[in-house]
Design a protein around this motif. Structure first.
Motif, PDB file in Angstrom:
ATOM      1  N   ALA A  75      19.295   0.904 -24.560  1.00 50.47           N
ATOM      2  CA  ALA A  75      20.131   0.109 -23.673  1.00 50.47           C
ATOM      3  C   ALA A  75      19.278  -0.737 -22.730  1.00 50.47           C
ATOM      4  CB  ALA A  75      21.059   1.020 -22.876  1.00 50.47           C
ATOM      5  N   VAL A  76      18.219  -0.139 -22.196  1.00 43.74           N
ATOM      6  CA  VAL A  76      17.336  -0.883 -21.286  1.00 43.74           C
ATOM      7  C   VAL A  76      16.622  -2.005 -22.034  1.00 43.74           C
ATOM      8  CG1 VAL A  76      15.233  -0.710 -19.882  1.00 43.74           C
ATOM      9  CG2 VAL A  76      17.043   1.008 -19.649  1.00 43.74           C
ATOM     10  N   ARG A  77      16.189  -1.736 -23.254  1.00 43.38           N
ATOM     11  CA  ARG A  77      15.526  -2.783 -24.051  1.00 43.38           C
ATOM     12  C   ARG A  77      16.498  -3.922 -24.354  1.00 43.38           C
ATOM     13  NH1 ARG A  77      11.837   0.476 -28.534  1.00 43.38           N
ATOM     14  NH2 ARG A  77      10.198   1.180 -27.080  1.00 43.38           N
ATOM     15  N   LEU A  78      17.750  -3.583 -24.604  1.00 38.67           N
ATOM     16  CA  LEU A  78      18.755  -4.610 -24.856  1.00 38.67           C
ATOM     17  C   LEU A  78      18.955  -5.465 -23.599  1.00 38.67           C
ATOM     18  CD1 LEU A  78      20.715  -5.761 -26.924  1.00 38.67           C
ATOM     19  CD2 LEU A  78      22.420  -4.097 -26.147  1.00 38.67           C
ATOM     20  N   CYS A  79      18.958  -4.830 -22.443  1.00 33.87           N
ATOM     21  CA  CYS A  79      19.039  -5.575 -21.187  1.00 33.87           C
ATOM     22  C   CYS A  79      17.872  -6.551 -21.067  1.00 33.87           C
ATOM     23  CB  CYS A  79      19.024  -4.619 -19.995  1.00 33.87           C
ATOM     24  SG  CYS A  79      20.543  -3.681 -19.738  1.00 33.87           S
ATOM     25  N   GLU A  80      16.683  -6.061 -21.358  1.00 35.66           N
ATOM     26  CA  GLU A  80      15.496  -6.906 -21.245  1.00 35.66           C
ATOM     27  C   GLU A  80      15.546  -8.071 -22.219  1.00 35.66           C
ATOM     28  OE1 GLU A  80      12.526  -3.911 -21.829  1.00 35.66           O
ATOM     29  OE2 GLU A  80      12.370  -3.450 -19.680  1.00 35.66           O
ATOM     30  N   ASP A  81      16.134  -7.837 -23.402  1.00 34.01           N
ATOM     31  CA  ASP A  81      16.266  -8.918 -24.391  1.00 34.01           C
ATOM     32  C   ASP A  81      17.202 -10.024 -23.888  1.00 34.01           C
ATOM     33  OD1 ASP A  81      14.582  -7.605 -26.108  1.00 34.01           O
ATOM     34  OD2 ASP A  81      16.184  -6.739 -27.332  1.00 34.01           O
ATOM     35  N   THR A  82      18.113  -9.670 -22.989  1.00 34.85           N
ATOM     36  CA  THR A  82      19.059 -10.660 -22.466  1.00 34.85           C
ATOM     37  C   THR A  82      18.637 -11.193 -21.104  1.00 34.85           C
ATOM     38  OG1 THR A  82      20.435  -8.912 -21.494  1.00 34.85           O
ATOM     39  CG2 THR A  82      20.980  -9.628 -23.730  1.00 34.85           C
ATOM     40  N   GLY A  83      17.410 -10.857 -20.696  1.00 32.16           N
ATOM     41  CA  GLY A  83      16.875 -11.408 -19.453  1.00 32.16           C
ATOM     42  C   GLY A  83      17.065 -10.551 -18.226  1.00 32.16           C
ATOM     43  N   VAL A  84      17.601  -9.335 -18.371  1.00 31.06           N
ATOM     44  CA  VAL A  84      17.777  -8.422 -17.245  1.00 31.06           C
ATOM     45  C   VAL A  84      16.638  -7.409 -17.280  1.00 31.06           C
ATOM     46  CG1 VAL A  84      19.271  -6.723 -16.144  1.00 31.06           C
ATOM     47  CG2 VAL A  84      20.280  -8.682 -17.329  1.00 31.06           C
ATOM     48  N   THR A  85      15.750  -7.477 -16.317  1.00 32.70           N
ATOM     49  CA  THR A  85      14.583  -6.597 -16.323  1.00 32.70           C
ATOM     50  C   THR A  85      14.946  -5.215 -15.793  1.00 32.70           C
ATOM     51  OG1 THR A  85      13.872  -7.154 -14.074  1.00 32.70           O
ATOM     52  CG2 THR A  85      13.123  -8.607 -15.870  1.00 32.70           C
ATOM     53  N   PHE A  86      14.050  -4.273 -16.046  1.00 33.07           N
ATOM     54  CA  PHE A  86      14.257  -2.927 -15.513  1.00 33.07           C
ATOM     55  C   PHE A  86      14.268  -2.960 -13.987  1.00 33.07           C
ATOM     56  CE2 PHE A  86      12.711   1.390 -14.337  1.00 33.07           C
ATOM     57  CZ  PHE A  86      13.753   2.118 -14.889  1.00 33.07           C
ATOM     58  N   ASP A  87      13.442  -3.810 -13.395  1.00 26.99           N
ATOM     59  CA  ASP A  87      13.447  -3.951 -11.939  1.00 26.99           C
ATOM     60  C   ASP A  87      14.793  -4.448 -11.431  1.00 26.99           C
ATOM     61  OD1 ASP A  87      10.878  -3.070 -11.886  1.00 26.99           O
ATOM     62  OD2 ASP A  87       9.953  -5.007 -11.422  1.00 26.99           O
ATOM     63  N   ASP A  88      15.431  -5.356 -12.191  1.00 28.71           N
ATOM     64  CA  ASP A  88      16.769  -5.838 -11.819  1.00 28.71           C
ATOM     65  C   ASP A  88      17.768  -4.674 -11.816  1.00 28.71           C
ATOM     66  OD1 ASP A  88      15.872  -8.479 -11.661  1.00 28.71           O
ATOM     67  OD2 ASP A  88      16.360  -8.894 -13.771  1.00 28.71           O
ATOM     68  N   ILE A  89      17.680  -3.838 -12.848  1.00 26.88           N
ATOM     69  CA  ILE A  89      18.585  -2.683 -12.956  1.00 26.88           C
ATOM     70  C   ILE A  89      18.375  -1.739 -11.785  1.00 26.88           C
ATOM     71  CG2 ILE A  89      19.171  -0.649 -14.337  1.00 26.88           C
ATOM     72  CD1 ILE A  89      18.314  -2.300 -16.819  1.00 26.88           C
ATOM     73  N   VAL A  90      17.109  -1.453 -11.485  1.00 22.66           N
ATOM     74  CA  VAL A  90      16.785  -0.529 -10.395  1.00 22.66           C
ATOM     75  C   VAL A  90      17.283  -1.072  -9.060  1.00 22.66           C
ATOM     76  CG1 VAL A  90      14.915   0.580  -9.124  1.00 22.66           C
ATOM     77  CG2 VAL A  90      14.807   0.432 -11.616  1.00 22.66           C
ATOM     78  N   ALA A  91      17.080  -2.372  -8.838  1.00 22.98           N
ATOM     79  CA  ALA A  91      17.526  -2.975  -7.575  1.00 22.98           C
ATOM     80  C   ALA A  91      19.034  -2.826  -7.405  1.00 22.98           C
ATOM     81  CB  ALA A  91      17.121  -4.443  -7.536  1.00 22.98           C
ATOM     82  N   ARG A  92      19.772  -2.992  -8.471  1.00 22.15           N
ATOM     83  CA  ARG A  92      21.226  -2.880  -8.390  1.00 22.15           C
ATOM     84  C   ARG A  92      21.675  -1.430  -8.241  1.00 22.15           C
ATOM     85  NH1 ARG A  92      25.678  -5.962 -12.285  1.00 22.15           N
ATOM     86  NH2 ARG A  92      27.518  -5.278 -11.117  1.00 22.15           N
ATOM     87  N   SER A  93      20.879  -0.503  -8.748  1.00 26.27           N
ATOM     88  CA  SER A  93      21.241   0.917  -8.679  1.00 26.27           C
ATOM     89  C   SER A  93      21.101   1.494  -7.280  1.00 26.27           C
ATOM     90  CB  SER A  93      20.372   1.732  -9.647  1.00 26.27           C
ATOM     91  OG  SER A  93      19.042   1.861  -9.145  1.00 26.27           O
ATOM     92  N   GLY A  94      20.245   0.878  -6.456  1.00 22.65           N
ATOM     93  CA  GLY A  94      19.991   1.415  -5.127  1.00 22.65           C
ATOM     94  C   GLY A  94      18.989   2.544  -5.123  1.00 22.65           C
ATOM     95  N   LEU A  95      18.344   2.812  -6.260  1.00 19.17           N
ATOM     96  CA  LEU A  95      17.362   3.879  -6.356  1.00 19.17           C
ATOM     97  C   LEU A  95      15.965   3.354  -6.035  1.00 19.17           C
ATOM     98  CD1 LEU A  95      18.499   5.516  -9.729  1.00 19.17           C
ATOM     99  CD2 LEU A  95      18.888   6.416  -7.437  1.00 19.17           C
TER     100      LEU A  95
END
Length: 393
Positions: free
Chosen positions: A328-348
């Motif tokens: 799922a994370v790799r799929l996000c990265e393929d669409t331009g959403v980085t892991f850092d973007d995910i983390v920032a939105r998670s609040g973690l």
């Protein structure tokens, strides 16, 4: 620390004080394996003050928030509200309540909450497999035949026909179960599972690097998730039911009974281990449970295996690896959403999110350093020197 960074941290602490979320403090404390009185001592408070913060009876000042953040190793912003917490309608199933302290169970559950927070953030970008794990509660006063019947129903619902389960971890993942490893700090927790809201999570012990045992652990936890909707966790009866479920799910009695040797034949048992992907102990126990091995044969086989110790003969290789969250994370990265973007939105915190993500993948390269120091020019990659190398996780 620069003046700019100090001011930023002060602003974060002030904001977290105004928008303080009591449950986040409890989660951070439990994640570090601290009791309230231990945390109070670290930050110069009374245990009563910490309790009041966690019960939402009072709100810490910005200065106290900053001290709590430092003691617990999270940014002050972690304590600010605005991020959801999982609904936990049932108790988590731990393999043995006697073998783990309440502190260790709380620590594992806190890690599960953090994992859920990362998973739900990923779900904002990627549609994970729908949860289609059946819920098949046991009847009142269940017998072993009832457990076996539920295991057979579960196999049918999950699309299994005859023969072994090819990949137990991938099977559950395809039906919406998130499977992860526990962090090393929770090594006393054998394995546990829980419905976090509407999505079940299974956590395995990272020290059990053995394919048959890992497969059985996952099947055992599947039994809890499928059968034990309201059962009190940790009792010997409930754990034995999950064991019986796993045995029937992985080795259906109607199929394996004719394959089992009628006497103690280790070569045939090795062949069955390779075919069904279960341990020799599980096969021997199964042979006894279905009436193929007499008591004397069963005890003799178990004594031999006990004397041999771990690992068992006929190694089947490393445990099955989870893939769902990593994909799922790799799929996000393929669409331009980085892991850092995910983390920032998670609040973690990034470090904590990265730790969680590392437990959900075993294919990510892992950097390891030896305790032997070396000059920079003397440490090439993967040259056999032992100073620095990439290891396939």
């Amino acid at each position: 620390m620069s003046t700019t960074r100090q001011r930023q941290r002060q602003r974060e602490a002030e904001f977290a004080s105004r928008a303080f979320d009591p449950e986040s403090l409890t989660t951070a404390r439990q994640l570090r394996g601290l009791r309230k009185n231990e945390l109070a001592k670290l930050v110069g408070l009374t245990p009563a003050a910490v309790s009041q913060y966690e019960l939402s009876q009072s709100r810490p000042s910005a200065s106290v928030v900053a001290h709590l953040a430092m003691a617990l190793g999270v940014p002050a912003a972690f304590f600010a509200g605005g991020h959801p917490h999982p609904a936990m309608p049932s108790a988590a199933h731990f393999r043995s309540l006697r073998a783990t302290t309440q502190l260790q169970r709380d620590q594992a559950l806190a890690f599960g909450k953090i994992a859920w927070q990362l998973v739900t953030t990923v779900e904002k970008y990627v549609e994970l497999p729908a949860v289609s794990l059946p819920r098949l509660p046991l009847p009142a006063d269940p017998q072993r035949s009832d457990v076996a019947s539920i295991a057979q129903q579960a196999r049918a619902v999950l699309g299994l026909h005859q023969g072994p389960v090819p990949h137990m971890t991938r099977l559950l993942e395809s039906h919406g179960v998130v499977i992860m490893e526990l962090p090393p700090v929770s090594e006393r927790v054998d394995a546990f599972s829980h419905w976090y809201g509407s999505r079940p999570l299974v956590f395995r012990n990272p020290l059990k690097n053995d394919r048959p045992r890992s497969r059985f652990d996952v099947a055992h936890e599947a039994g809890h998730l499928i059968m034990h909707l309201d059962a009190e966790p940790g009792s010997r009866i409930v754990e034995n039911q999950a064991h019986d479920f796993a045995a029937e799910f992985l080795m259906p009695s109607a199929e394996i009974v004719d394959e089992l040797p009628r006497r103690l034949d280790w070569e045939k048992l090795y062949a069955l281990k390779r075919r069904w992907g279960t341990s020799l102990k599980a096969i021997v126990y199964r042979a006894h449970a279905v009436g193929v091995f007499r008591e004397t044969t069963y005890k003799r086989a178990m004594m031999t295996l006990s004397q041999h110790g771990d690992p068992e003969p006929c190694d089947l290789g490393p445990r099955e690896s989870p893939l769902l969250l990593e994909s799922a994370v790799r799929l996000c990265e393929d669409t331009g959403v980085t892991f850092d973007d995910i983390v920032a939105r998670s609040g973690l915190p990034l470090e904590l999110a990265d730790q969680v993500y590392a437990t959900a993948t075993m294919t990510r390269p892992r950097l390891t350093l030896s305790s032997t120091e070396a000059d920079e020019d003397d440490a090439p990659l993967d040259d056999g020197s032992g100073f620095l190398q990439l290891v396939d996780g």
